[in-house]
Write a protein that holds these residues in place. Sequence first.
Motif, PDB file in Angstrom:
ATOM      1  N   HIS A   1      19.790  -6.900 -19.302  1.00  0.00           N
ATOM      2  CA  HIS A   1      20.430  -7.906 -20.160  1.00  0.00           C
ATOM      3  C   HIS A   1      21.058  -7.224 -21.379  1.00  0.00           C
ATOM      4  O   HIS A   1      22.206  -7.528 -21.736  1.00  0.00           O
ATOM      5  CB  HIS A   1      19.377  -8.935 -20.593  1.00  0.00           C
TER       6      HIS A   1
ATOM      7  N   ASP B   1      37.325 -16.059 -16.644  1.00  0.00           N
ATOM      8  CA  ASP B   1      36.759 -14.728 -16.854  1.00  0.00           C
ATOM      9  C   ASP B   1      35.487 -14.791 -17.694  1.00  0.00           C
ATOM     10  O   ASP B   1      34.518 -14.071 -17.423  1.00  0.00           O
ATOM     11  CB  ASP B   1      37.778 -13.798 -17.504  1.00  0.00           C
TER      12      ASP B   1
ATOM     13  N   ALA C   1      21.445 -14.808 -13.883  1.00  0.00           N
ATOM     14  CA  ALA C   1      21.298 -14.624 -12.437  1.00  0.00           C
ATOM     15  C   ALA C   1      19.858 -14.806 -11.969  1.00  0.00           C
ATOM     16  O   ALA C   1      19.613 -15.305 -10.866  1.00  0.00           O
ATOM     17  CB  ALA C   1      21.812 -13.243 -12.039  1.00  0.00           C
TER      18      ALA C   1
ATOM     19  N   ALA D   1      32.677 -16.062 -15.530  1.00  0.00           N
ATOM     20  CA  ALA D   1      32.242 -15.006 -14.606  1.00  0.00           C
ATOM     21  C   ALA D   1      31.388 -13.976 -15.330  1.00  0.00           C
ATOM     22  O   ALA D   1      30.374 -13.501 -14.797  1.00  0.00           O
ATOM     23  CB  ALA D   1      33.452 -14.343 -13.959  1.00  0.00           C
ATOM     24  N   ARG D   2      31.770 -13.628 -16.565  1.00  0.00           N
ATOM     25  CA  ARG D   2      30.983 -12.671 -17.357  1.00  0.00           C
ATOM     26  C   ARG D   2      29.588 -13.239 -17.613  1.00  0.00           C
ATOM     27  O   ARG D   2      28.578 -12.539 -17.469  1.00  0.00           O
ATOM     28  CB  ARG D   2      31.688 -12.364 -18.679  1.00  0.00           C
TER      29      ARG D   2
ATOM     30  N   TRP E   1      24.172  -5.501 -20.346  1.00  0.00           N
ATOM     31  CA  TRP E   1      25.215  -6.495 -20.150  1.00  0.00           C
ATOM     32  C   TRP E   1      25.825  -6.898 -21.497  1.00  0.00           C
ATOM     33  O   TRP E   1      27.048  -7.014 -21.621  1.00  0.00           O
ATOM     34  CB  TRP E   1      24.628  -7.702 -19.411  1.00  0.00           C
TER      35      TRP E   1
ATOM     36  N   ALA F   1      27.964 -15.522 -15.889  1.00  0.00           N
ATOM     37  CA  ALA F   1      27.221 -15.582 -14.619  1.00  0.00           C
ATOM     38  C   ALA F   1      26.660 -14.222 -14.228  1.00  0.00           C
ATOM     39  O   ALA F   1      25.642 -14.139 -13.528  1.00  0.00           O
ATOM     40  CB  ALA F   1      28.118 -16.122 -13.515  1.00  0.00           C
ATOM     41  N   ALA F   2      27.289 -13.140 -14.691  1.00  0.00           N
ATOM     42  CA  ALA F   2      26.834 -11.782 -14.368  1.00  0.00           C
ATOM     43  C   ALA F   2      25.659 -11.322 -15.229  1.00  0.00           C
ATOM     44  O   ALA F   2      25.066 -10.271 -14.952  1.00  0.00           O
ATOM     45  CB  ALA F   2      27.995 -10.798 -14.513  1.00  0.00           C
ATOM     46  N   ASP F   3      25.320 -12.080 -16.263  1.00  0.00           N
ATOM     47  CA  ASP F   3      24.161 -11.747 -17.099  1.00  0.00           C
ATOM     48  C   ASP F   3      22.912 -11.786 -16.221  1.00  0.00           C
ATOM     49  O   ASP F   3      22.640 -12.790 -15.574  1.00  0.00           O
ATOM     50  CB  ASP F   3      24.040 -12.756 -18.242  1.00  0.00           C
ATOM     51  N   PRO F   4      22.127 -10.705 -16.182  1.00  0.00           N
ATOM     52  CA  PRO F   4      20.904 -10.718 -15.379  1.00  0.00           C
ATOM     53  C   PRO F   4      19.959 -11.868 -15.742  1.00  0.00           C
ATOM     54  O   PRO F   4      19.279 -12.395 -14.865  1.00  0.00           O
ATOM     55  CB  PRO F   4      20.264  -9.356 -15.678  1.00  0.00           C
TER      56      PRO F   4
END
Length: 97
Positions: free
Chosen positions: A22, A58, A70, A61-62, A25, A64-67
């Motif tokens: 995290h 964008d 997720a 999407a950024r 990220w 959503a990519a955070d551990p």
Amino acid sequence: MFVTFLKFAENRAAAPNFIAAHNDWIAKGFADGAFLCVGSLQPAAGGAILANGENRVDHDARIAADPFVAEGIVTAETYEIDPKRTVAAMDFLKTPA
């Protein structure tokens, strides 16, 4: 400009397992020029991100990519802001009239 609130969710206990990812990220968000400010929601309720410089797709999407997102450690809630008035140091955020 976006404000995203990351509020702790059911899998909060797993946070220590993903804190390094995290933080990486978050560092990438700053390195990419997307994040302006990141901080904790008090008292220990999660976090908040002030972001600028990318479109909604964008940004989503950024996030959503955070551990943490997720892995269900936090839920993300994003608000888009169209700044009209700022202090001089933040004039770069204003949308042209």
